[in-house]
Motif scaffolding. Sequence first.
Motif, PDB file in Angstrom:
ATOM      1  N   ASN B 108       0.828  -1.209   0.000  1.00 51.43           N
ATOM      2  CA  ASN B 108       0.000   0.000   0.000  1.00 51.43           C
ATOM      3  C   ASN B 108       0.862   1.260   0.000  1.00 51.43           C
ATOM      4  N   ALA B 109       2.023   1.207   0.687  1.00 50.34           N
ATOM      5  CA  ALA B 109       2.890   2.391   0.705  1.00 50.34           C
ATOM      6  C   ALA B 109       3.452   2.660  -0.690  1.00 50.34           C
ATOM      7  N   ALA B 110       3.741   1.599  -1.429  1.00 52.15           N
ATOM      8  CA  ALA B 110       4.244   1.781  -2.798  1.00 52.15           C
ATOM      9  C   ALA B 110       3.149   2.352  -3.699  1.00 52.15           C
ATOM     10  N   ILE B 111       1.931   1.900  -3.520  1.00 53.25           N
ATOM     11  CA  ILE B 111       0.828   2.443  -4.315  1.00 53.25           C
ATOM     12  C   ILE B 111       0.649   3.929  -4.015  1.00 53.25           C
ATOM     13  N   ALA B 112       0.748   4.271  -2.732  1.00 48.49           N
ATOM     14  CA  ALA B 112       0.460   5.645  -2.319  1.00 48.49           C
ATOM     15  C   ALA B 112       1.568   6.631  -2.684  1.00 48.49           C
ATOM     16  N   THR B 113       2.793   6.130  -2.800  1.00 51.60           N
ATOM     17  CA  THR B 113       3.911   7.061  -3.013  1.00 51.60           C
ATOM     18  C   THR B 113       4.723   6.796  -4.280  1.00 51.60           C
ATOM     19  N   GLY B 114       4.538   5.627  -4.861  1.00 49.91           N
ATOM     20  CA  GLY B 114       5.385   5.267  -6.005  1.00 49.91           C
ATOM     21  C   GLY B 114       6.761   4.800  -5.570  1.00 49.91           C
ATOM     22  N   ASN B 115       6.948   4.635  -4.284  1.00 51.06           N
ATOM     23  CA  ASN B 115       8.241   4.207  -3.736  1.00 51.06           C
ATOM     24  C   ASN B 115       8.009   3.075  -2.752  1.00 51.06           C
ATOM     25  N   ALA B 116       8.855   2.060  -2.812  1.00 52.28           N
ATOM     26  CA  ALA B 116       8.787   1.020  -1.775  1.00 52.28           C
ATOM     27  C   ALA B 116       9.380   1.602  -0.501  1.00 52.28           C
ATOM     28  N   PRO B 117       8.729   1.396   0.621  1.00 47.55           N
ATOM     29  CA  PRO B 117       9.255   1.959   1.872  1.00 47.55           C
ATOM     30  C   PRO B 117      10.442   1.140   2.379  1.00 47.55           C
ATOM     31  N   ALA B 118      11.305   1.795   3.124  1.00 43.52           N
ATOM     32  CA  ALA B 118      12.446   1.092   3.717  1.00 43.52           C
ATOM     33  C   ALA B 118      12.101   0.570   5.104  1.00 43.52           C
ATOM     34  N   ASN B 119      11.138   1.207   5.742  1.00 40.71           N
ATOM     35  CA  ASN B 119      10.816   0.832   7.118  1.00 40.71           C
ATOM     36  C   ASN B 119       9.310   0.708   7.311  1.00 40.71           C
ATOM     37  N   ASP B 120       8.976  -0.094   8.298  1.00 39.79           N
ATOM     38  CA  ASP B 120       7.569  -0.328   8.608  1.00 39.79           C
ATOM     39  C   ASP B 120       6.895   0.976   9.046  1.00 39.79           C
TER      40      ASP B 120
END
Lengths: 433, 444
Positions: B108-120
């Motif tokens: 969901n974070a990738a969908i929302a930002t276009g970036n895979a998150p590094a941290n939870d």
Amino acid sequence: MRIIFVSVGLIGLAFATTPASAVPWVRGYVVDAYEPAFYFGGKLSQDDLGTDCPKGAVPDNDYAKILKTSWRSDAEVKKLMTPVEGREPGGIMAPGLSYRGFRPDIETYINPFAAPDPGFQQVTGKIAEGFNLDNNPRTGFSGTKGEAGIDNNFYRVMGCTLTYRGAPWKGYLSERSTDKMVDGHYTMVIRVSGNQDPMNDADVVVEVGYSPDQMVKDPMGKVTPDYSYRLAKSAQFTKLKARIRGGVIETEQKDIRMPEFSWAESNRGEALFQKGKMRLTMNNDGTLLGMAGGYRDWREIYGRDTFNIPSGGPTRETFYHQNQIGMFYALRRNADGIPDATTGQNTGISTAYRIRALPAFVVDPRQPVVIDQQAGERPYQERDAFMRALTTRTLQAPPPSGSGGGGYYRSTTPAPAPVPGQASKSTGATAVR
Amino acid sequence: MSLSRRFLLRGMTHSSLAVMSLPFLDCFLNENGTALAATGKPIPTRFGTYFWGCGLTKALFMPASVGANYQDTPQLASLKPFKGKMNLLTGFRAFVDEKPNIQHWSGNAAIATGNAPANDREFAGETLDMTIAGAIAKGSRYKSIEVACSGNRNESFSSLGGRNTNPPEVSPIGLYNRLFGAGFQDPSNADWKPDPHVMLQQSVLSVVTEDRQKLMASVGAADKARLEQYFTSVRELEQGLAAELSRPEMIADVKIPASPEEMIVNKAVPNLLKVTPIMARLLAIGLATNQTRVFNMSFCEPASTMYQPGDSYPFHQATHEEPVDEALGYQPITSKFSEYCMQGLASVLAELDGIREGDGTLLDHSLLLAYTDTSNAKLHAIDGIPMVLAGGANGKIKTGLHVAGGGTTVSRVGLTVQQAMGFLLDSWGTQSNQTNRPISEIVI
């Protein structure tokens, strides 16, 4: 007619010794499925009754029973089991599940020997997959083809658990781990090379290890064959001698270091198969199917299963019906190899893992590549503490609160107050009584 | 006679001026009903997100065909009335590259930002709604409104980046008071006038402008960055206040409802299904009265602990603990929870589609991205996370289609959304999630 028969025989002999079969050859593979080789005796579902597990999969824990200790009252147990709106049982019960030893201040995932052995529902079937690791046909299971002496006590212990049990490639952790693997969690490659006929070669080398390159998937989400992958000759790399008969590769018996079966970042890393073997079949469709096995340190298996983000001990117990204390004792009890030089106690438990791989180009990197291994976070600290507890025979304190990850149910509340008159070990170690 | 939407009927009665406002009339719009006739401004496009946790059940939601007239499936049954006004997006992949696959977060974070998150629980950048709000919120009272239907104050997926999230309203009354409580004036009221308190607040902010500039010149780079972030918030506040000093451009025919009654707001399914339509209605009226142009609604969180009273399995736990019924091919209890999530989404679409605006409905003039954290929650899979893109975005989006992403990045959805919202943007996302390919099938 007789002359003709002789001629055909000579032609056949000529083919068998043709110089063309001496050409060096190489075949590369990328692993697209990897799981514990647990023979499934049910029909379809993981909770079916079956020859492996006549009672089906391990049922949910009796929490009232496992939370009860000499120092915890029934009222406290009831409170720990009372549902809280919007919270999962694992989170609610975590403080209680983490402390169920003979004293209220002992964290019992780290010091499981401080709690009594509750027993563990093991495989009672006679059939297993794997290898005859001790070369003794009188020990172990019968193989699926009637082979004698198949050693796979990891299966004996864990084969009925909810997350491991299931038809090939259908077990819960198998699917989860494979999904993560093909989605970039890690990549495992195998390279097989020889000097004769690829289907029959007595001089073969098998290399297995990580690749730093993520797998390429097709639009349907399947791994695409024939891409190139670098083979990282890092700590998790092993080169084995082997021979091939009829397309079946059998390696020598040797310690194998290769990627761990892993479903989360914090249990990724090296798996050491002591006295390991691999048996892999090169199929006509280009795929590779087989097994790797060997003795694995049972303490490491317990540690990776119990201390990981996001499904550590309380999650394993409440979501997946495992009793980690029972698992600890069962693994120790079933350890069947690699005796400790000092104590004589077995540190290894026989295991086998299925491997399925697709053709790929496995190449050496131009520059050495290193596979990162996370360390330092709470699960690693907990595993270290557990190993210290076992090897030094002293109780170990849990790492400080707050070093866990999201969704990681651990005892983040302070340990219960010590019973008056008994020593506190809030810092450092205390001798086991 | 020249009429504008602010035209008042005036007359004298008993020596006093009497004024009467008009209902919203078609003549306030241009000939096509697509713009305000008085100003020529187009009807604004609103943007919203709807988040639900733990994905859907592939065996129950995935249509066999793509394109128009795709098959109806059991898990999407509640969305059937809106099939012609939405697109079903499947088969898009969230790439994590070298970053860890953080379960119930990376997708969901990738969908929302276009970036895979590094941290939870961290966003590797501003979320899509914030980017859009930054561009379209001017003139509305709030930059965006966040809502958590479960009452969970931590349940917001709108962020300027990092761990900070915009706090959600967690009850219908709270949302009502935010939108229509203190400081709200009904735009259709004839005696609408600027609030003196707001004027005072704005004047206070204005007088410190000079000092702000001096301060910025006297601090180091790090502090400057912190102050810049702070003053950005202040500027947004100023803009909001300025918006409150002029009558909102209300273009829909809506009435401000009475305050909702007190009700239990929690993660129990019956309460969620009761609260969500009420929250949706308030949000829809908030959009229609230009209190905001951007909203984010969460039905349930990633790894949702939504529960059915009397049932021992919360949603997330069921996804892991419930065996797959091999005869059915799915997890029956788990799949039921996913169905509730779609019912929540249907209630939002119903409220948006129930408000007439010019040539269509509020839904036609909006774009709503509904998304989740996983495809198959049991496995925490982030390949093929199902999404719904609803609304026509004022004619910028073609609807009624099932589009299969074929393993391409989820960022294509975000890029398409931004382009539909009027952004001149060629590319969006980073690393493997970087794309310059909008979803051409639905772009007009």
